[in-house]
Design a protein around this motif. Structure first.
Motif, PDB file in Angstrom:
ATOM      1  N   LYS A 210      42.886 -10.740 -28.168  1.00 34.00           N
ATOM      2  CA  LYS A 210      41.714 -11.533 -27.789  1.00 34.00           C
ATOM      3  C   LYS A 210      40.506 -11.236 -28.669  1.00 34.00           C
ATOM      4  O   LYS A 210      39.863 -12.158 -29.204  1.00 34.00           O
ATOM      5  CB  LYS A 210      41.400 -11.242 -26.311  1.00 34.00           C
ATOM      6  N   TRP A 211      40.201  -9.971 -28.869  1.00 30.74           N
ATOM      7  CA  TRP A 211      39.000  -9.613 -29.628  1.00 30.74           C
ATOM      8  C   TRP A 211      39.202  -9.766 -31.121  1.00 30.74           C
ATOM      9  O   TRP A 211      38.237  -9.889 -31.887  1.00 30.74           O
ATOM     10  CB  TRP A 211      38.536  -8.197 -29.253  1.00 30.74           C
ATOM     11  N   THR A 212      40.445  -9.798 -31.579  1.00 29.29           N
ATOM     12  CA  THR A 212      40.715 -10.125 -32.984  1.00 29.29           C
ATOM     13  C   THR A 212      40.350 -11.586 -33.252  1.00 29.29           C
ATOM     14  O   THR A 212      39.824 -11.926 -34.315  1.00 29.29           O
ATOM     15  CB  THR A 212      42.194  -9.873 -33.330  1.00 29.29           C
ATOM     16  N   MET A 213      40.608 -12.463 -32.274  1.00 32.30           N
ATOM     17  CA  MET A 213      40.205 -13.860 -32.412  1.00 32.30           C
ATOM     18  C   MET A 213      38.680 -13.980 -32.493  1.00 32.30           C
ATOM     19  O   MET A 213      38.144 -14.788 -33.258  1.00 32.30           O
ATOM     20  CB  MET A 213      40.748 -14.687 -31.249  1.00 32.30           C
ATOM     21  N   ALA A 214      37.985 -13.169 -31.712  1.00 28.82           N
ATOM     22  CA  ALA A 214      36.520 -13.177 -31.752  1.00 28.82           C
ATOM     23  C   ALA A 214      36.008 -12.722 -33.117  1.00 28.82           C
ATOM     24  O   ALA A 214      35.087 -13.325 -33.690  1.00 28.82           O
ATOM     25  CB  ALA A 214      35.966 -12.266 -30.660  1.00 28.82           C
ATOM     26  N   LEU A 215      36.624 -11.674 -33.640  1.00 29.94           N
ATOM     27  CA  LEU A 215      36.240 -11.159 -34.960  1.00 29.94           C
ATOM     28  C   LEU A 215      36.456 -12.222 -36.036  1.00 29.94           C
ATOM     29  O   LEU A 215      35.629 -12.395 -36.946  1.00 29.94           O
ATOM     30  CB  LEU A 215      37.062  -9.904 -35.274  1.00 29.94           C
ATOM     31  N   ALA A 216      37.550 -12.950 -35.941  1.00 27.59           N
ATOM     32  CA  ALA A 216      37.848 -14.016 -36.900  1.00 27.59           C
ATOM     33  C   ALA A 216      36.736 -15.058 -36.929  1.00 27.59           C
ATOM     34  O   ALA A 216      36.292 -15.502 -37.999  1.00 27.59           O
ATOM     35  CB  ALA A 216      39.178 -14.682 -36.548  1.00 27.59           C
ATOM     36  N   ALA A 217      36.270 -15.446 -35.736  1.00 29.48           N
ATOM     37  CA  ALA A 217      35.215 -16.466 -35.651  1.00 29.48           C
ATOM     38  C   ALA A 217      33.908 -15.981 -36.265  1.00 29.48           C
ATOM     39  O   ALA A 217      33.229 -16.723 -36.984  1.00 29.48           O
ATOM     40  CB  ALA A 217      34.996 -16.858 -34.187  1.00 29.48           C
ATOM     41  N   VAL A 218      33.542 -14.735 -36.004  1.00 31.01           N
ATOM     42  CA  VAL A 218      32.276 -14.180 -36.517  1.00 31.01           C
ATOM     43  C   VAL A 218      32.294 -14.115 -38.045  1.00 31.01           C
ATOM     44  O   VAL A 218      31.328 -14.525 -38.713  1.00 31.01           O
ATOM     45  CB  VAL A 218      32.024 -12.769 -35.921  1.00 31.01           C
ATOM     46  N   VAL A 219      33.401 -13.618 -38.611  1.00 31.24           N
ATOM     47  CA  VAL A 219      33.489 -13.493 -40.077  1.00 31.24           C
ATOM     48  C   VAL A 219      33.465 -14.875 -40.728  1.00 31.24           C
ATOM     49  O   VAL A 219      32.793 -15.081 -41.753  1.00 31.24           O
ATOM     50  CB  VAL A 219      34.772 -12.727 -40.481  1.00 31.24           C
ATOM     51  N   PHE A 220      34.158 -15.847 -40.135  1.00 29.76           N
ATOM     52  CA  PHE A 220      34.147 -17.193 -40.706  1.00 29.76           C
ATOM     53  C   PHE A 220      32.749 -17.795 -40.663  1.00 29.76           C
ATOM     54  O   PHE A 220      32.308 -18.433 -41.638  1.00 29.76           O
ATOM     55  CB  PHE A 220      35.125 -18.116 -39.972  1.00 29.76           C
ATOM     56  N   GLN A 221      32.051 -17.629 -39.541  1.00 31.17           N
ATOM     57  CA  GLN A 221      30.694 -18.161 -39.425  1.00 31.17           C
ATOM     58  C   GLN A 221      29.790 -17.619 -40.527  1.00 31.17           C
ATOM     59  O   GLN A 221      28.996 -18.360 -41.120  1.00 31.17           O
ATOM     60  CB  GLN A 221      30.099 -17.808 -38.059  1.00 31.17           C
TER      61      GLN A 221
ATOM     62  N   LEU B 171      30.811 -25.245 -36.264  1.00 31.72           N
ATOM     63  CA  LEU B 171      30.793 -25.632 -34.843  1.00 31.72           C
ATOM     64  C   LEU B 171      32.004 -25.153 -34.040  1.00 31.72           C
ATOM     65  O   LEU B 171      31.838 -24.615 -32.940  1.00 31.72           O
ATOM     66  CB  LEU B 171      30.632 -27.152 -34.709  1.00 31.72           C
ATOM     67  N   PRO B 172      33.265 -25.305 -34.543  1.00 36.47           N
ATOM     68  CA  PRO B 172      34.398 -24.847 -33.722  1.00 36.47           C
ATOM     69  C   PRO B 172      34.340 -23.364 -33.377  1.00 36.47           C
ATOM     70  O   PRO B 172      34.744 -22.961 -32.276  1.00 36.47           O
ATOM     71  CB  PRO B 172      35.617 -25.148 -34.616  1.00 36.47           C
ATOM     72  N   SER B 173      33.823 -22.545 -34.307  1.00 39.87           N
ATOM     73  CA  SER B 173      33.799 -21.105 -34.047  1.00 39.87           C
ATOM     74  C   SER B 173      32.790 -20.740 -32.955  1.00 39.87           C
ATOM     75  O   SER B 173      32.905 -19.695 -32.319  1.00 39.87           O
ATOM     76  CB  SER B 173      33.485 -20.326 -35.333  1.00 39.87           C
ATOM     77  N   VAL B 174      31.798 -21.621 -32.721  1.00 38.42           N
ATOM     78  CA  VAL B 174      30.835 -21.384 -31.634  1.00 38.42           C
ATOM     79  C   VAL B 174      31.548 -21.465 -30.285  1.00 38.42           C
ATOM     80  O   VAL B 174      31.296 -20.671 -29.376  1.00 38.42           O
ATOM     81  CB  VAL B 174      29.677 -22.412 -31.697  1.00 38.42           C
ATOM     82  N   PHE B 175      32.478 -22.433 -30.152  1.00 38.93           N
ATOM     83  CA  PHE B 175      33.203 -22.607 -28.886  1.00 38.93           C
ATOM     84  C   PHE B 175      34.123 -21.420 -28.588  1.00 38.93           C
ATOM     85  O   PHE B 175      34.446 -21.169 -27.434  1.00 38.93           O
ATOM     86  CB  PHE B 175      34.020 -23.900 -28.924  1.00 38.93           C
ATOM     87  N   ILE B 176      34.538 -20.723 -29.649  1.00 34.93           N
ATOM     88  CA  ILE B 176      35.403 -19.558 -29.443  1.00 34.93           C
ATOM     89  C   ILE B 176      34.675 -18.492 -28.628  1.00 34.93           C
ATOM     90  O   ILE B 176      35.273 -17.769 -27.828  1.00 34.93           O
ATOM     91  CB  ILE B 176      35.872 -18.991 -30.806  1.00 34.93           C
ATOM     92  N   GLY B 177      33.342 -18.390 -28.806  1.00 40.98           N
ATOM     93  CA  GLY B 177      32.540 -17.445 -28.015  1.00 40.98           C
ATOM     94  C   GLY B 177      32.656 -17.716 -26.521  1.00 40.98           C
ATOM     95  O   GLY B 177      32.799 -16.789 -25.718  1.00 40.98           O
ATOM     96  N   PHE B 178      32.634 -19.007 -26.149  1.00 35.76           N
ATOM     97  CA  PHE B 178      32.792 -19.373 -24.739  1.00 35.76           C
ATOM     98  C   PHE B 178      34.220 -19.091 -24.259  1.00 35.76           C
ATOM     99  O   PHE B 178      34.438 -18.718 -23.105  1.00 35.76           O
ATOM    100  CB  PHE B 178      32.469 -20.859 -24.533  1.00 35.76           C
ATOM    101  N   ALA B 179      35.185 -19.264 -25.160  1.00 35.31           N
ATOM    102  CA  ALA B 179      36.583 -19.066 -24.788  1.00 35.31           C
ATOM    103  C   ALA B 179      36.869 -17.638 -24.357  1.00 35.31           C
ATOM    104  O   ALA B 179      37.723 -17.393 -23.504  1.00 35.31           O
ATOM    105  CB  ALA B 179      37.491 -19.433 -25.968  1.00 35.31           C
ATOM    106  N   LEU B 180      36.130 -16.683 -24.913  1.00 37.08           N
ATOM    107  CA  LEU B 180      36.376 -15.266 -24.599  1.00 37.08           C
ATOM    108  C   LEU B 180      36.139 -14.949 -23.124  1.00 37.08           C
ATOM    109  O   LEU B 180      36.656 -13.970 -22.600  1.00 37.08           O
ATOM    110  CB  LEU B 180      35.490 -14.369 -25.473  1.00 37.08           C
ATOM    111  N   PHE B 181      35.340 -15.776 -22.454  1.00 37.95           N
ATOM    112  CA  PHE B 181      35.078 -15.554 -21.022  1.00 37.95           C
ATOM    113  C   PHE B 181      36.179 -16.145 -20.145  1.00 37.95           C
ATOM    114  O   PHE B 181      36.196 -15.932 -18.945  1.00 37.95           O
ATOM    115  CB  PHE B 181      33.722 -16.176 -20.637  1.00 37.95           C
ATOM    116  N   ILE B 182      37.101 -16.895 -20.751  1.00 42.29           N
ATOM    117  CA  ILE B 182      38.137 -17.583 -19.977  1.00 42.29           C
ATOM    118  C   ILE B 182      39.523 -16.997 -20.212  1.00 42.29           C
ATOM    119  O   ILE B 182      40.275 -16.762 -19.266  1.00 42.29           O
ATOM    120  CB  ILE B 182      38.140 -19.095 -20.335  1.00 42.29           C
ATOM    121  N   ILE B 183      39.860 -16.756 -21.479  1.00 42.45           N
ATOM    122  CA  ILE B 183      41.237 -16.343 -21.785  1.00 42.45           C
ATOM    123  C   ILE B 183      41.444 -14.856 -21.490  1.00 42.45           C
ATOM    124  O   ILE B 183      40.540 -14.049 -21.684  1.00 42.45           O
ATOM    125  CB  ILE B 183      41.615 -16.670 -23.248  1.00 42.45           C
ATOM    126  N   PRO B 184      42.645 -14.481 -21.018  1.00 36.59           N
ATOM    127  CA  PRO B 184      42.951 -13.067 -20.750  1.00 36.59           C
ATOM    128  C   PRO B 184      43.507 -12.387 -21.995  1.00 36.59           C
ATOM    129  O   PRO B 184      43.794 -13.049 -22.998  1.00 36.59           O
ATOM    130  CB  PRO B 184      44.030 -13.161 -19.679  1.00 36.59           C
TER     131      PRO B 184
END
Length: 529
Positions: free
Chosen positions: A125-136, A225-238
């Protein structure tokens, strides 16, 4: 009636009390059946409600986990048009153009390699978050880049972020998905790559009318823009239940399985399978052997997995799909389309085709299986690539040549999306054992990205040397070889749990009959173990 009553009591005497007792028993049973039926109906309704809720939850997890894949697709699609205006604005050479386009794939391999280790350390889960931050960060640098050198720095950062995302999404989805829907759900990243490509093409077309020093910056900036939505996804996915088990967080893993499995009674079975797999991976003869060493000196079963996983990832790219997508404007220009707006409009048709046919794969992958789709895909791509080579070489730049070129390119991306595009990622997320899944999957992603980068960075130079038609003839030959690879090395994994697939590669029948192994053989092994 009295005789019936006596018969029902099982008593040989004909007394009144016997009749009364029989009658009493009869009415007691009739009364007790009604609540039982109501209870069954109620339980069935509860199960239906639970199943719908579970399906929606798993679907949401798969969608959110796939958002990083939009970034890769968008970059591939948008750069095909943006490069025309970057060349005009920053006055870059053809070699710089090739490097700018292809470097993202090469650099993303470092993200994929790091992602394997990161996902084992901090979780999927947090690797996906890291991916979004680096891409942004990378996308932000590209938007404001005043020169080719600064643009390259942003491109490098974006590539690392994409490398993280492209390897972790299929692994995560495979680990949270129920067996019956794993193929379809694990195909979601490929859907989102296609969606991203389409959005990139549309963005090119929409902003192409703006001045050259502004339009390409807006095109690249929209990708944030898509990577912004990933931030919201972290509150939903396990977190992945399999990763939680590796961390000895078994109760949390059970909680996630309860949310992602429709039948509550199967949760303990799934959990036990994972526990056995985790124990097998970390115990016994592998206890002191690191994952890296195990991958470098693999057992026969693991070697088979690596050949299948790494091979299918490389074939996905060396058949030329990224060259077709990145350079579709140049291909259509070679076929005879001159106007920039018409070139970009033709690429939109390619994007629409690619996106529509990935939906076909999603509907079929868990019904007819991985291997039949791979056959249809690789054979169809071979025909379309040969057709494109013939068209560009012999049909000139007339209306027939243009029509055939567009048809061949659209056919190629359609066959790609039906099979090897999504199935490649599904297979590499399914076939490796739990302990090695993230890093072995990362290794496959590295092969994919290296091949993509080499193709993208050399396509224009090779085409100038041997012509566009000659280049696509080579791609068609490679695609024909991929048909043979699928026959020999790829087993069918439809309908098998991740733990059963691991056992499948340990059988002697792995290469027999084109890699087909019956589920019964695997179940026999499971019972035997």
């Amino acid at each position: 009636m009295g005789l019936v009553g006596v018969g029902e009591t099982g008593n040989g005497e004909m007394g009144l009390s016997s009749v009364a007792l029989g009658t009493k028993n009869k009415y007691k049973r009739m009364d007790s059946q009604l609540p039982d039926e109501d209870e069954d109906a109620s339980q069935h309704q509860l199960q239906e409600t639970r199943s719908k809720k579970t399906r929606k939850y798993v679907l949401a997890c798969a969608i959110f986990a796939s958002l990083n894949s939009v970034l890769l697709g968008y970059d591939v699609g948008v750069m095909s048009g943006a490069i025309i205006f970057i060349q005009e604005d920053l006055k870059i050479t053809e070699v710089q153009e090739e490097v700018l386009v292809g470097i993202l794939s090469i650099v993303s391999l470092f993200g994929s390699l790091a992602g394997g280790k990161t996902s084992d350390m901090i979780g999927r889960k947090w690797t996906m978050a890291l991916a979004a931050v680096v891409f942004q960060a990378g996308a932000g640098v590209m938007v404001f880049a005043p020169s080719f050198e600064i643009l390259m720095i942003g491109r490098l950062l974006a590539g690392i972020g994409i490398g993280f995302g492209v390897m972790i999404a299929p692994v995560y989805i495979a680990e949270i998905s129920p067996t019956i829907a794993r193929g379809s759900l694990t195909s979601f990243p490929e859907i989102f790559i296609n969606l991203g490509i389409l959005l990139g093409y549309v963005s090119n077309y929409a902003f192409s009318g703006l001045p050259a020093h502004i339009n390409w910056r807006i095109m690249l900036g929209v990708g944030i823009l898509p990577s912004v939505f990933i931030g919201f996804a972290l509150f939903i996915i396990p977190e992945s239940p399999r990763w939680l088990v590796i961390q000895n967080r078994v109760d949390e893993a059970r909680s996630v399985l309860l949310k992602t499995n429709e039948n509550e009674s199967e949760v303990e079975d799934r959990l036990n399978e994972i526990l056995v797999a985790a124990d097998t991976s970390s115990g016994g003869k592998y206890e002191e052997k690191s994952v890296t060493r195990e991958l470098l000196s693999p057992s026969p079963a693991l070697r088979r997995m690596l050949i299948t996983g790494f091979g299918i990832q490389c074939f996905q790219q060396i058949t030329g799909i990224d060259a077709t997508v990145y350079y579709s404007p140049e291909i259509f220009r070679e076929a005879g389309i001159e106007d920039k707006t018409n070139l970009l409009a033709a690429t939109v048709a390619v994007g629409v085709t690619k996106t529509v046919f990935i939906m076909v794969a999603i509907l079929l992958i868990d019904k007819i299986g991985r291997k039949p789709l791979l056959y249809v895909s690789t054979i169809g791509m071979t025909a379309c690539l040969f057709s494109l080579a013939f068209t560009l070489t012999f049909l000139g730049k007339g209306q027939i040549g243009i029509a055939m070129a567009i048809l061949s390119v659209c056919g190629n991306v359609a066959f790609f999306s039906v099979g090897i595009g999504p199935v490649c990622w599904v297979l590499t997320s399914e076939i490796f054992p739990l302990r090695l899944r993230a890093q072995a999957g990362a290794l496959g992603a590295v092969g994919n990205r290296v091949c993509s980068g080499l193709v993208a960075m050399s396509f224009l130079s090779v085409s100038n040397a041997i012509s566009f038609g000659g280049t696509f003839l080579i791609f068609s030959v490679v695609s024909a070889v991929s048909v043979a690879f699928v026959y020999v090395f790829v087993p069918e994994t439809k309908g098998k749990s991740l733990e059963q697939i691991e056992l499948l590669f340990q059988t002697e029948q792995w290469q027999g009959e084109g890699g087909q192994v019956e589920l019964g053989d695997v179940e026999h092994l499971v019972q035997k173990g």
